[in-house]
Design an enzyme around this catalytic site. Sequence first.
Site, PDB file in Angstrom:
ATOM      1  N   ASP A 114       0.852  -1.187   0.000  1.00 25.33           N
ATOM      2  CA  ASP A 114       0.000   0.000   0.000  1.00 25.33           C
ATOM      3  C   ASP A 114       0.887   1.237   0.000  1.00 25.33           C
ATOM      4  O   ASP A 114       1.744   1.398   0.873  1.00 25.33           O
ATOM      5  CB  ASP A 114      -0.914  -0.001   1.228  1.00 25.33           C
ATOM      6  CG  ASP A 114      -2.050   0.993   1.091  1.00 25.33           C
ATOM      7  OD1 ASP A 114      -2.451   1.291  -0.046  1.00 25.33           O
ATOM      8  OD2 ASP A 114      -2.536   1.484   2.122  1.00 25.33           O
ATOM      9  N   HIS A 121      -3.655  13.963   0.459  1.00 24.13           N
ATOM     10  CA  HIS A 121      -3.862  13.148   1.660  1.00 24.13           C
ATOM     11  C   HIS A 121      -2.657  13.246   2.590  1.00 24.13           C
ATOM     12  O   HIS A 121      -2.812  13.465   3.802  1.00 24.13           O
ATOM     13  CB  HIS A 121      -4.098  11.689   1.265  1.00 24.13           C
ATOM     14  CG  HIS A 121      -4.176  10.747   2.429  1.00 24.13           C
ATOM     15  ND1 HIS A 121      -5.214  10.761   3.339  1.00 24.13           N
ATOM     16  CD2 HIS A 121      -3.332   9.763   2.833  1.00 24.13           C
ATOM     17  CE1 HIS A 121      -5.012   9.829   4.253  1.00 24.13           C
ATOM     18  NE2 HIS A 121      -3.874   9.209   3.969  1.00 24.13           N
ATOM     19  N   GLU A 186     -10.561   3.927   3.760  1.00 20.78           N
ATOM     20  CA  GLU A 186      -9.617   4.586   2.864  1.00 20.78           C
ATOM     21  C   GLU A 186      -9.961   4.190   1.437  1.00 20.78           C
ATOM     22  O   GLU A 186      -9.853   3.017   1.067  1.00 20.78           O
ATOM     23  CB  GLU A 186      -8.168   4.221   3.188  1.00 20.78           C
ATOM     24  CG  GLU A 186      -7.662   4.836   4.483  1.00 20.78           C
ATOM     25  CD  GLU A 186      -6.152   4.729   4.635  1.00 20.78           C
ATOM     26  OE1 GLU A 186      -5.495   4.119   3.760  1.00 20.78           O
ATOM     27  OE2 GLU A 186      -5.620   5.264   5.620  1.00 20.78           O
ATOM     28  N   GLU A 188      -9.272   3.754  -2.265  1.00 18.34           N
ATOM     29  CA  GLU A 188      -8.034   3.579  -3.008  1.00 18.34           C
ATOM     30  C   GLU A 188      -8.290   2.882  -4.345  1.00 18.34           C
ATOM     31  O   GLU A 188      -9.352   2.295  -4.570  1.00 18.34           O
ATOM     32  CB  GLU A 188      -7.019   2.767  -2.190  1.00 18.34           C
ATOM     33  CG  GLU A 188      -6.756   3.348  -0.813  1.00 18.34           C
ATOM     34  CD  GLU A 188      -5.550   2.733  -0.128  1.00 18.34           C
ATOM     35  OE1 GLU A 188      -4.725   2.098  -0.819  1.00 18.34           O
ATOM     36  OE2 GLU A 188      -5.432   2.900   1.109  1.00 18.34           O
ATOM     37  N   ASP A 220      -8.840   0.226   2.172  1.00 17.24           N
ATOM     38  CA  ASP A 220      -7.818  -0.165   3.142  1.00 17.24           C
ATOM     39  C   ASP A 220      -8.298   0.272   4.530  1.00 17.24           C
ATOM     40  O   ASP A 220      -7.885   1.310   5.057  1.00 17.24           O
ATOM     41  CB  ASP A 220      -6.481   0.493   2.793  1.00 17.24           C
ATOM     42  CG  ASP A 220      -5.359   0.033   3.705  1.00 17.24           C
ATOM     43  OD1 ASP A 220      -5.335  -1.152   4.058  1.00 17.24           O
ATOM     44  OD2 ASP A 220      -4.508   0.872   4.064  1.00 17.24           O
ATOM     45  N   ARG A 224      -7.447   3.857  13.449  1.00 18.80           N
ATOM     46  CA  ARG A 224      -6.547   4.994  13.626  1.00 18.80           C
ATOM     47  C   ARG A 224      -5.917   5.053  15.018  1.00 18.80           C
ATOM     48  O   ARG A 224      -4.760   5.481  15.152  1.00 18.80           O
ATOM     49  CB  ARG A 224      -7.293   6.292  13.338  1.00 18.80           C
ATOM     50  CG  ARG A 224      -7.845   6.417  11.930  1.00 18.80           C
ATOM     51  CD  ARG A 224      -6.764   6.375  10.875  1.00 18.80           C
ATOM     52  NE  ARG A 224      -7.295   6.652   9.542  1.00 18.80           N
ATOM     53  CZ  ARG A 224      -6.582   6.572   8.433  1.00 18.80           C
ATOM     54  NH1 ARG A 224      -5.314   6.180   8.482  1.00 18.80           N
ATOM     55  NH2 ARG A 224      -7.127   6.833   7.267  1.00 18.80           N
ATOM     56  N   GLN A 227      -3.282   2.327  15.137  1.00 17.08           N
ATOM     57  CA  GLN A 227      -2.196   2.754  14.263  1.00 17.08           C
ATOM     58  C   GLN A 227      -1.339   3.846  14.916  1.00 17.08           C
ATOM     59  O   GLN A 227      -0.108   3.818  14.835  1.00 17.08           O
ATOM     60  CB  GLN A 227      -2.780   3.275  12.942  1.00 17.08           C
ATOM     61  CG  GLN A 227      -1.755   3.751  11.934  1.00 17.08           C
ATOM     62  CD  GLN A 227      -2.413   4.332  10.686  1.00 17.08           C
ATOM     63  OE1 GLN A 227      -3.636   4.311  10.534  1.00 17.08           O
ATOM     64  NE2 GLN A 227      -1.604   4.871   9.794  1.00 17.08           N
ATOM     65  N   LYS A 240      -3.772  -1.849  10.400  1.00 14.40           N
ATOM     66  CA  LYS A 240      -4.118  -1.986   8.985  1.00 14.40           C
ATOM     67  C   LYS A 240      -4.375  -3.431   8.564  1.00 14.40           C
ATOM     68  O   LYS A 240      -5.067  -3.676   7.576  1.00 14.40           O
ATOM     69  CB  LYS A 240      -2.956  -1.457   8.125  1.00 14.40           C
ATOM     70  CG  LYS A 240      -2.684   0.023   8.270  1.00 14.40           C
ATOM     71  CD  LYS A 240      -3.625   0.825   7.409  1.00 14.40           C
ATOM     72  CE  LYS A 240      -3.169   2.259   7.285  1.00 14.40           C
ATOM     73  NZ  LYS A 240      -4.012   3.042   6.357  1.00 14.40           N
ATOM     74  N   THR A 244      -8.622  -5.824   4.263  1.00 13.73           N
ATOM     75  CA  THR A 244      -8.535  -4.943   3.096  1.00 13.73           C
ATOM     76  C   THR A 244      -9.536  -5.473   2.084  1.00 13.73           C
ATOM     77  O   THR A 244      -9.470  -6.646   1.700  1.00 13.73           O
ATOM     78  CB  THR A 244      -7.128  -4.939   2.488  1.00 13.73           C
ATOM     79  OG1 THR A 244      -6.182  -4.506   3.466  1.00 13.73           O
ATOM     80  CG2 THR A 244      -7.059  -4.031   1.277  1.00 13.73           C
ATOM     81  N   GLU A 347      -9.640  12.598   7.418  1.00 11.66           N
ATOM     82  CA  GLU A 347      -9.584  13.937   6.819  1.00 11.66           C
ATOM     83  C   GLU A 347     -10.936  14.637   6.864  1.00 11.66           C
ATOM     84  O   GLU A 347     -11.024  15.824   7.204  1.00 11.66           O
ATOM     85  CB  GLU A 347      -9.117  13.822   5.375  1.00 11.66           C
ATOM     86  CG  GLU A 347      -7.735  13.249   5.185  1.00 11.66           C
ATOM     87  CD  GLU A 347      -7.520  12.803   3.761  1.00 11.66           C
ATOM     88  OE1 GLU A 347      -7.165  13.650   2.915  1.00 11.66           O
ATOM     89  OE2 GLU A 347      -7.730  11.604   3.469  1.00 11.66           O
TER      90      GLU A 347
END
Length: 401
Positions: A114, A121, A186, A188, A220, A224, A227, A240, A244, A347
């Site tokens: 990834d 971002h 996420e 992607e 993904d 948070r 992480q 993570k 996925t 975000e």
Amino acid sequence: MASWVPGAAGSGFDDDHLPYGVFDAGAGRRVGVRIGSSVLDLAAVADTPELAGVLAAGSLDPLLAAGPATWAAARSLAHRAVTDPDCRTLVESHLHPLESVRLLLPFTVADYVDFYASQWHATAVGRMFRPDADPLPPNWKHLPIGYHGRAGSVVVSGTPVSRPRGQTRLPGAAPTFGPTQRLDLEAEVAFVVGVGSPLGSPVPAGAFARHVFGVGLLNDWSARDIQAWEYRPLGPMLGKSFATSVGPWITPLAALAAARVAPPPRTHRLLPYLADDAGLPWGLDLALTVEVNGTVVSRPPFAAMYWTGPQLIAHLTSNGARLRTGDLLASGTVSGPAADQAGSLLELSANGTRPVPLGDGTSRTFLADGDVVTITATAPSTGGGRLTLGEVTGAVRPAAG
């Protein structure tokens, strides 16, 4: 010729698209292509022994490994099958309504990498977590940053995702263990490798289309809080690796010829192995949409991604690392410059400080149990309209145990 399949025209899955997948209509795994709201059993209409052989496995693996000449032959077969009226009698009996089949993970995921290819971002995240420093790391515009994920946790769209447990720590407190409180999405785009490469032999950017079969959408999922506690100094791990999600349909590169655009202007000179193609570039004009429980919360533009697919391949293999059939190379979160173009709740909610309203009157900073996340995308097609990439969706289940 236009496709004779009912409902194909204007569907985003017309004969100028023909994405590949694997389905089960009750008789086991079969390789198919989507046309309109139907799935064509491609192995059943194969017209050469070579194509019959690579399509008979019930997986895209042999087709991926076969290389560009076979990819072109398979695409020609599929196109002829759904456009030539002389093929209609044979082909109709091998068309299955989409709602009558079960879509499966279409290939064996070999390795999963990834990347972090969106400047918007990376800048937004840097401002949140390094407010007194340059938001972009000093290496960011010199090389595509990435991490190696867990291939065994890749699941097909529609698979429920259990809220992960892990270790977290609040400021000034002792570490605790439990379900994440900051589960994120996420949005992607992923590149699917077909032809591998030998260990010790870098793959130049110009060889991208000889190794990469196609693209798909990817979520993904990220915890948070887990992480944030674990990622220093080595980067993401348990935050993570729990899941996925990938879409069930892989769009071949040949279908994206009209979507190729120049990447954003470069502000730093790139080293030769990462130089942009002087010919037709490999930026892609894909328009993503992110929904939470049916409410559109973001529309990220993939054309804004700083690093292109060929550059990801070139950097990944520059130290001699090999490519393997089924490697999955994700772009990292797709975000644009506008507030409604962010590809993650991190975000969109400004790290949990600005709730995102949903259509049912509720709001989210991060995902709740029962939430359903759906990522879709469209792109210009060679036929003059727009094709639709196979969506990726997943529902959040409570933590197990």
